[in-house]
Design an enzyme around this catalytic site. Structure first.
Site, short mmCIF file in Angstrom:
data_model
loop_
_atom_site.label_atom_id
_atom_site.label_comp_id
_atom_site.label_asym_id
_atom_site.label_seq_id
_atom_site.Cartn_x
_atom_site.Cartn_y
_atom_site.Cartn_z
N ASP B 90 0.86 -1.17 0.00
CA ASP B 90 0.00 0.00 0.00
C ASP B 90 0.91 1.23 0.00
O ASP B 90 2.05 1.19 0.46
CB ASP B 90 -0.91 -0.03 1.24
CG ASP B 90 -2.13 0.85 1.03
OD1 ASP B 90 -2.24 1.48 -0.04
OD2 ASP B 90 -2.97 0.89 1.93
N ASP B 144 -3.31 7.72 -3.29
CA ASP B 144 -4.66 8.25 -3.49
C ASP B 144 -5.04 9.12 -2.32
O ASP B 144 -4.29 9.24 -1.34
CB ASP B 144 -5.67 7.09 -3.66
CG ASP B 144 -5.77 6.24 -2.41
OD1 ASP B 144 -4.74 6.14 -1.66
OD2 ASP B 144 -6.83 5.65 -2.15
N GLN B 186 -11.85 6.29 -6.39
CA GLN B 186 -12.53 6.79 -5.19
C GLN B 186 -13.96 7.19 -5.60
O GLN B 186 -14.60 6.46 -6.33
CB GLN B 186 -11.76 7.97 -4.58
CG GLN B 186 -10.42 7.56 -3.96
CD GLN B 186 -10.60 6.77 -2.66
OE1 GLN B 186 -11.67 6.74 -2.07
NE2 GLN B 186 -9.52 6.09 -2.25
N GLY B 213 -11.53 3.66 -0.18
CA GLY B 213 -12.39 4.56 0.58
C GLY B 213 -13.74 3.99 0.97
O GLY B 213 -14.64 4.73 1.35
N ASP B 263 -8.04 -7.30 1.23
CA ASP B 263 -7.10 -7.35 2.36
C ASP B 263 -7.85 -6.85 3.58
O ASP B 263 -8.85 -6.13 3.46
CB ASP B 263 -5.90 -6.41 2.14
CG ASP B 263 -6.29 -4.96 2.37
OD1 ASP B 263 -6.92 -4.36 1.48
OD2 ASP B 263 -6.01 -4.42 3.47
N CYS B 301 -11.37 -27.58 10.12
CA CYS B 301 -10.24 -26.73 9.71
C CYS B 301 -8.93 -27.50 9.85
O CYS B 301 -8.67 -28.14 10.87
CB CYS B 301 -10.20 -25.47 10.59
SG CYS B 301 -8.81 -24.39 10.21
N CYS B 303 -5.90 -26.22 10.08
CA CYS B 303 -4.76 -25.43 10.58
C CYS B 303 -4.16 -26.06 11.83
O CYS B 303 -4.76 -26.91 12.48
CB CYS B 303 -5.19 -23.98 10.84
SG CYS B 303 -5.99 -23.72 12.44
N CYS B 306 -6.28 -25.87 15.08
CA CYS B 306 -7.39 -26.82 15.18
C CYS B 306 -6.89 -28.26 15.26
O CYS B 306 -7.53 -29.12 15.84
CB CYS B 306 -8.36 -26.64 14.01
SG CYS B 306 -9.23 -25.04 14.10
N HIS B 332 -5.36 -19.50 12.64
CA HIS B 332 -6.68 -20.05 12.31
C HIS B 332 -7.51 -19.06 11.51
O HIS B 332 -8.14 -19.42 10.51
CB HIS B 332 -7.44 -20.46 13.56
CG HIS B 332 -8.87 -20.77 13.24
ND1 HIS B 332 -9.26 -21.94 12.65
CD2 HIS B 332 -9.98 -20.00 13.32
CE1 HIS B 332 -10.56 -21.90 12.40
NE2 HIS B 332 -11.02 -20.74 12.80
#
Lengths: 369, 369
Positions: B90, B144, B186, B213, B263, B301, B303, B306, B332
């Site tokens: 970013d 931006d 935007q 935004g 994200d 799950c 992972c 878990c 997780h």
């Protein structure tokens, strides 16, 4: 049955194997500390990957939180924390010195006041053994009564005598079932008292004997003299465990005297503060010197921290308060001590422990500070 | 050359592949956030094991600490943080809304005041692109000027126009060299302005376009209407990235509209607070309900959290302030979102995305809270 075998000796130093229900422990062994059923910041698979065979948990802390009942219902401590290798549990005796939350200590046992909720927890010698057995520990420690450095001789003597009475009661409560119970020798800071206590505890035929109440602020020479006085009275066929030791040169000095097992919070505590262990001494990763150091903590170390990250990156993580820093340096520091013990075992087997120790001490002394 | 290919569509939803120098990104894709060149509490190998292809770092934060120069000398961001897969950075534009430490914003660029040491950092659109290229990012974002929800229409319009002027300057500074540069549309909270901005940015022929935004406090209906108005103006052959979205049902709603990338800090932030994501909604591992729950967070799950640990154990770790709790729930939660995107990709390919989405939304709605 004998759970411990000495495989080789070199002077007073020895290397051997302690067999537990959850697997063998190669000695000399360093045990990382997982007070609350976790070695701080690390996953159990990472702890295993450092090369250690056994870790230490604290039955006193676990009795307060989350409670022995809960861990028992969860299937025991191994399953609760997902560590299928050996576990040694401390009894809570050490907390009689280190905690302020002790309400009373008398011959019957100790009453602790929980730092979490103020509730009271009564622990007798029999409770201590029973709690550790219910947790499912492989190696259980007797309840003992250590004293702080500087305690008056009369008070130290009384605590040692109480430790002996408690040891007899713990011995009578041995849970069997493949679990090993270790006695703890005390004796304060008087060599004769140390020898007498070691003789007394050794005579109770425990599966191993710990030397307790040392490395609490006394000079190193005193610590080693007390250790030597204790070891001289211990049966050679049983493992000897120095409680609470974790710096390279002191570990090697104790190994030279014939000690087999060690534990310490130092590697994880130092990691939290940004201090990494190397063969040339401690390196602070918070220092400006690390800022543009694109090499690893220790180029000879196989741990994930040294394999993946530069000192510059780790410093950036510490500066940013990022958890990965704490994780990686904890992993490295425990790996460092596990490798030190591994190298000591090899040196003893090859009959060159004194040379090995001198070389390691030399690197520490000659390092720029 | 085209870096993005749509492999299948189902209504407006699509699944595809974005090719970068460091490997492919399967879309729809969730990108975990590693603001300071680390996904909080996780090792890069763990991040990879969650199933994500790409992560996001923040060039603005890294410029302040440890500095672009230092990372460049370390061999670039991938090597610095030991992540050899794609990275999107970013630009710092978002910080114009979220940070109080902005000294000035004018058409030339922005001047930030470091929260660490008070120093000033000037960032022009050209600087933003150059900083990201020097870090070695695979996907670079334009600088931006987003606005907060509730900003007056005139101010929102001015910020969008500035965003357009900055986008032209960023486009002219495209570093080439295999790096991808995304524009950011935007338009505030007006559908016509959103459409006009998306049309303008799309016309600059970036390698992809982000919708910026949004998800800043507006009602979900508004957010989705603004997204739809934007997407309608974007070239179908370029990837579309919704900045800052991370809850299951909103992610699936945006995928249904044709968005490809996301994200969010939510999975790691929730983890820190003891909140775990499941197909039936969030579960607080600090609640008493977890105390004796010996099952995993999510039995389906794969992972490490878990696979190895019960909710009861994780609760104990949170109660004890232990880092392993934060680690395991972060792992997780990211795994949960990576698997959600994986399931969405499969459903789109099989032409049953609407049914899949309805089923997932139904489980969330019917869950006991």
């Amino acid at each position: 049955m004998t759970a411990f075998a000495v495989d080789a000796t070199d002077g007073d130093a020895r290397t051997g194997t302690l067999v537990t229900v959850h697997g063998p422990v190669r000695t000399p062994a360093f045990m990382p500390v997982g007070t609350h059923a976790t070695v701080k910041a690390l996953h159990p698979d990472e702890v295993r990957a450092t090369g250690v065979d056994i870790l230490l948990c604290n039955a006193y802390h676990l009795a307060l939180r989350p409670g022995i009942d809960l861990i028992e219902r969860a299937g025991g401590l191994h399953r609760f924390m997902d560590w299928e290798h050996p576990i040694l549990t401390d009894s809570g005796g050490y907390q009689l010195v280190s905690l302020v939350e002790v309400a009373t200590v008398d011959d019957d046992g100790a009453v602790f006041v929980s730092p979490y909720d103020g509730s009271r927890l009564r622990v007798t010698p029999e409770d201590a053994v029973s709690n550790q057995a219910r947790l499912g520990a492989d190696v259980l420690m007797c309840l003992d009564h250590p004293v702080a450095h500087g305690t008056a001789p009369d008070a130290a003597r009384a605590a040692t005598e109480r430790t002996h009475r408690w040891a007899e009661r713990c011995r009578a409560a041995h849970p069997g079932d493949g679990r090993l119970l270790f006695g703890i020798a005390q004796g304060g800071f008087d060599a004769d008292a140390r020898a007498a206590s070691a003789r007394f505890i050794s005579g109770l035929d425990f599966d191993g004997v710990a030397i307790g109440g040392l490395s609490v602020g006394e000079p190193v020479d005193t610590m080693l003299a007390m250790t030597a006085a204790s070891v001289a009275e211990l049966a050679p066929g049983r493992p000897r465990y120095f409680m609470g030791l974790g710096t390279d040169s002191e570990l090697l000095a104790a190994v030279a005297l014939g000690v087999d097992m060690f534990d310490c919070v130092v590697p994880t505590r130092l990691a939290r503060n940004g201090s990494a262990l190397t063969p040339c001494g401690r390196v602070s990763l918070r220092n400006a010197a690390a800022r543009e150091d694109f090499g690893p903590i220790d180029p000879d170390c196989p741990c994930a921290a040294c394999a993946g990250f530069s000192r510059a990156y780790l410093r950036h993580l510490f500066q940013s308060g990022e958890i990965l820093a704490h994780r990686m340096v904890s992993l490295h520091n425990i790996t460092h001590l596990a490798r030190l013990m591994d190298a000591a075992r090899v040196a003893i087997r090859e009959g060159c422990f004194a040379e090995f120790r001198a070389e390691r001490d030399g690197r520490l002394l000659s390092a720029p500070r």
